[in-house]
Write an enzyme that holds these catalytic residues in place. Structure first.
Site, short mmCIF file in Angstrom:
data_model
loop_
_atom_site.label_atom_id
_atom_site.label_comp_id
_atom_site.label_asym_id
_atom_site.label_seq_id
_atom_site.Cartn_x
_atom_site.Cartn_y
_atom_site.Cartn_z
NE ARG A 45 -4.79 16.56 32.29
CZ ARG A 45 -4.39 15.72 31.66
NH1 ARG A 45 -3.10 15.14 31.59
NH2 ARG A 45 -5.03 14.64 30.71
CG ASP A 199 -6.79 17.06 29.01
OD1 ASP A 199 -6.96 16.66 29.98
OD2 ASP A 199 -6.41 16.50 27.96
P1 NG1 Z 1 -4.60 13.60 27.72
O1 NG1 Z 1 -3.81 12.50 27.97
O2 NG1 Z 1 -3.92 14.71 27.76
O3 NG1 Z 1 -4.37 13.30 26.11
C1 NG1 Z 1 -7.14 12.59 27.31
C2 NG1 Z 1 -8.41 13.55 27.34
C3 NG1 Z 1 -8.98 13.79 28.63
C4 NG1 Z 1 -9.11 12.45 29.43
C5 NG1 Z 1 -7.92 11.63 29.52
C6 NG1 Z 1 -7.97 10.39 30.19
C7 NG1 Z 1 -7.96 15.03 25.29
C8 NG1 Z 1 -7.49 16.48 25.13
N1 NG1 Z 1 -7.95 14.70 26.65
O4 NG1 Z 1 -5.95 13.46 27.95
O5 NG1 Z 1 -10.06 14.48 28.38
O6 NG1 Z 1 -10.26 11.85 28.93
O7 NG1 Z 1 -7.32 11.42 28.22
O8 NG1 Z 1 -8.50 10.56 31.46
O9 NG1 Z 1 -8.49 14.28 24.58
#
Ligand code: NG1
Length: 484
Positions: A45, A199
């Site tokens: 995403r 996510d």
């Molecule tokens: P990403 O960047 O996909 O690691 C993470 C968290 C989200 C959200 C975002 C910041 C995980 C799996 N996902 O996303 O839930 O907090 O950072 O907006 O840790």
């Protein structure tokens, strides 16, 4: 977009990306000796706006992308005394073959350390617990994926979600999309990151287009449909190629931010005279304004003003926070940090709370602007730029390369540009007029990539690889089971 239905099942021959399935099938067959019984796919995403607010209880506005993880699966029932196993392979040679033993009840016997397969195990565990699986079965899996790893576009959650669906389908269990999402969120936390749920929710529930995902009071997904516009914009994702491994840096980055927002919520709730512990910043807003009946946008401006009054701007020591909460430092650590490993001498309560409430407000402003006909692309861009500034200055989750790439994107004609995902590296997302996408990408290549890696200029292989680094993505669809 009902979340009480199960993820869909499709016939393989009706899907795009046939060559990827063909390649995956032959890799599976040569590894395991017979073709897969079924496949599962889950998308990555891009988060358009709403960064680091999901774990504070606020809505976010992501879109699934077309890039995904596909898992080919074979089931291996227990034969005689032979142990059950989960065997993980990947078509990408960078990710080695790993085998896990299972107990007779189907629990995975884990290994020390962390590698790519850890995320599959996390999803397996999430599904195993959520569904209370009883009749364990061994699994052979082969994974292929084209979501850039460690880049803020959720390659990890795509793998976790696929693992949840693989495990459920292999055991003949059907769960609603909401339960699949919850299993994936709870599963991914085993990787050591106190993640929100953005996510996993979008990977499971996306249906072609951006969505506002609400977490409070319960998980709910709202489609955000763009108003009619003459020159429709496109979201372009560009990877800084700075790798940010969330699990490794959690004690100083992601998990520390989770703790800081919890501490800020605790001090704010004291400020408004409440004695309840363990609230999120979203719950403090509800405490002040009463039951908002799902209208999270009410009172956010007042909450931003309250942060100015209630929280000192300088960093807070543990003693400062404990004093404000009228408890000992030991109690503070027990109640608000617990088993989460963090490395920090002080906490930035003011900056983190200010970011969360103002970013939460921008999410609603973004949704409202999108749905106007025609939407003001300038306003959407301005909201994205304000989000980037807040991530950089208040949340300290940008990095020089993200700052450079977002600034360059604006010079190259984007309406707005910001980091996407957790930050500290990884990808940017920019809103670009569709007619200007190829020129936009060209400017980024010249001014960012070729400047750093001059040897890529004029090299056709490098140019092809850059297609995975900077690309426009149409909205993708949610996770599904695929039957040969
Ligand atoms: P990403 O960047 O996909 O690691 C993470 C968290 C989200 C959200 C975002 C910041 C995980 C799996 N996902 O996303 O839930 O907090 O950072 O907006 O840790």
């Amino acid at each position: 977009m009902p979340s009480n239905t199960s993820p869909p099942t499709y016939a393989l021959n009706t899907l795009p990306n046939q060559p990827r399935y063909t390649h995956l099938t032959s890799a599976f067959t040569s590894q395991y000796g017979s073709p897969p019984e079924f496949y599962v796919r889950a998308p990555g995403r891009v988060n358009l706006i709403g960064e680091h607010v999901d774990y504070a209880g606020f809505g976010v506005l992501p879109m699934a992308i077309e890039r995904d993880v596909i898992v080919a699966v074979g089931r291996v029932p227990k034969k005689g005394v032979q142990n059950l196993a989960l065997t993980c392979s990947n078509t990408d040679p960078r990710y080695p073959h790993v085998e896990y033993n299972m107990t007779d009840s189907g629990a995975i016997v884990e290994k020390n350390g962390h590698d790519w397969s850890t995320y599959f195990v996390c999803g397996y565990k999430g599904a195993y617990q959520k569904a209370g699986l009883k009749n364990p079965i061994g699994l052979n899996i082969m994974v292929t994926g084209n979501v850039p790893p460690s880049a803020g576009v959720s390659s990890s959650s795509a793998l976790v979600v696929s693992a949840v669906l693989t495990t459920l389908y292999a055991h003949g269990v059907e769960l609603s999309k909401k339960d699949v999402t919850m299993a994936a969120i709870e599963g991914e936390r085993y990787a050591g990151v106190q993640c929100g749920g953005m996510d996993q929710a979008i990977s499971v529930m996306a249906e072609h287009g951006p969505c506002l995902i609400h977490f409070y009071p319960t998980l709910r997904v709202e489609a955000v449909v763009f108003g009619l516009v003459q020159d429709p914009p496109v979201f372009v994702i560009a990877n800084t190629l700075v790798v940010s491994d969330k699990a490794l840096t959690a004690p100083t980055h992601y998990n520390l931010r989770v703790v800081e927002t919890r501490l800020a919520a605790a001090v704010l709730s004291r400020f408004v005279g409440a004695k309840r512990e363990g609230m999120t910043l979203r719950e403090v807003q509800e405490l002040v304004f009463g039951d908002l009946q799902g209208r999270e946008d009410v009172g956010l401006t007042e909450m931003i003003e309250m942060v100015d009054k209630a929280l000192k701007k300088e960093p807070w020591t543990r003693e400062d926070v404990a004093k404000a909460l009228d408890m000992s430092v030991q109690d503070l650590e027990k109640k608000y940090i617990g088993s989460i490993v963090i490395h920090a001498a002080t906490f930035e309560l003011y900056k983190r709370a200010k970011h969360v409430y103002s970013e939460a407000l921008r999410v609603f402003q973004f949704r409202d602007t999108c749905t106007q006909s025609p939407p003001s692309l300038q306003k959407l861009g301005a909201l994205m730029n304000a989000s980037q500034a807040s991530c950089r200055d208040l949340y300290d989750c940008s990095c020089p390369e993200l700052d450079e790439l977002t600034a360059l994107a604006l010079r190259a004609g984007a309406y707005g540009s910001r980091l996407t995902g957790a930050g500290w590296g990884g990808c940017t997302v920019s809103l670009v007029p569709e007619t200007g996408v190829s020129e936009f990408i060209n400017v980024l290549k010249q001014e960012y990539y070729y400047k750093r890696w001059p040897e890529w200029r004029g090299d056709p292989d490098a140019d092809e690889n850059l297609g995975d680094v900077v690309f426009a993505s149409k909205p993708g669809s949610g996770a599904a089971i695929v039957i040969p």
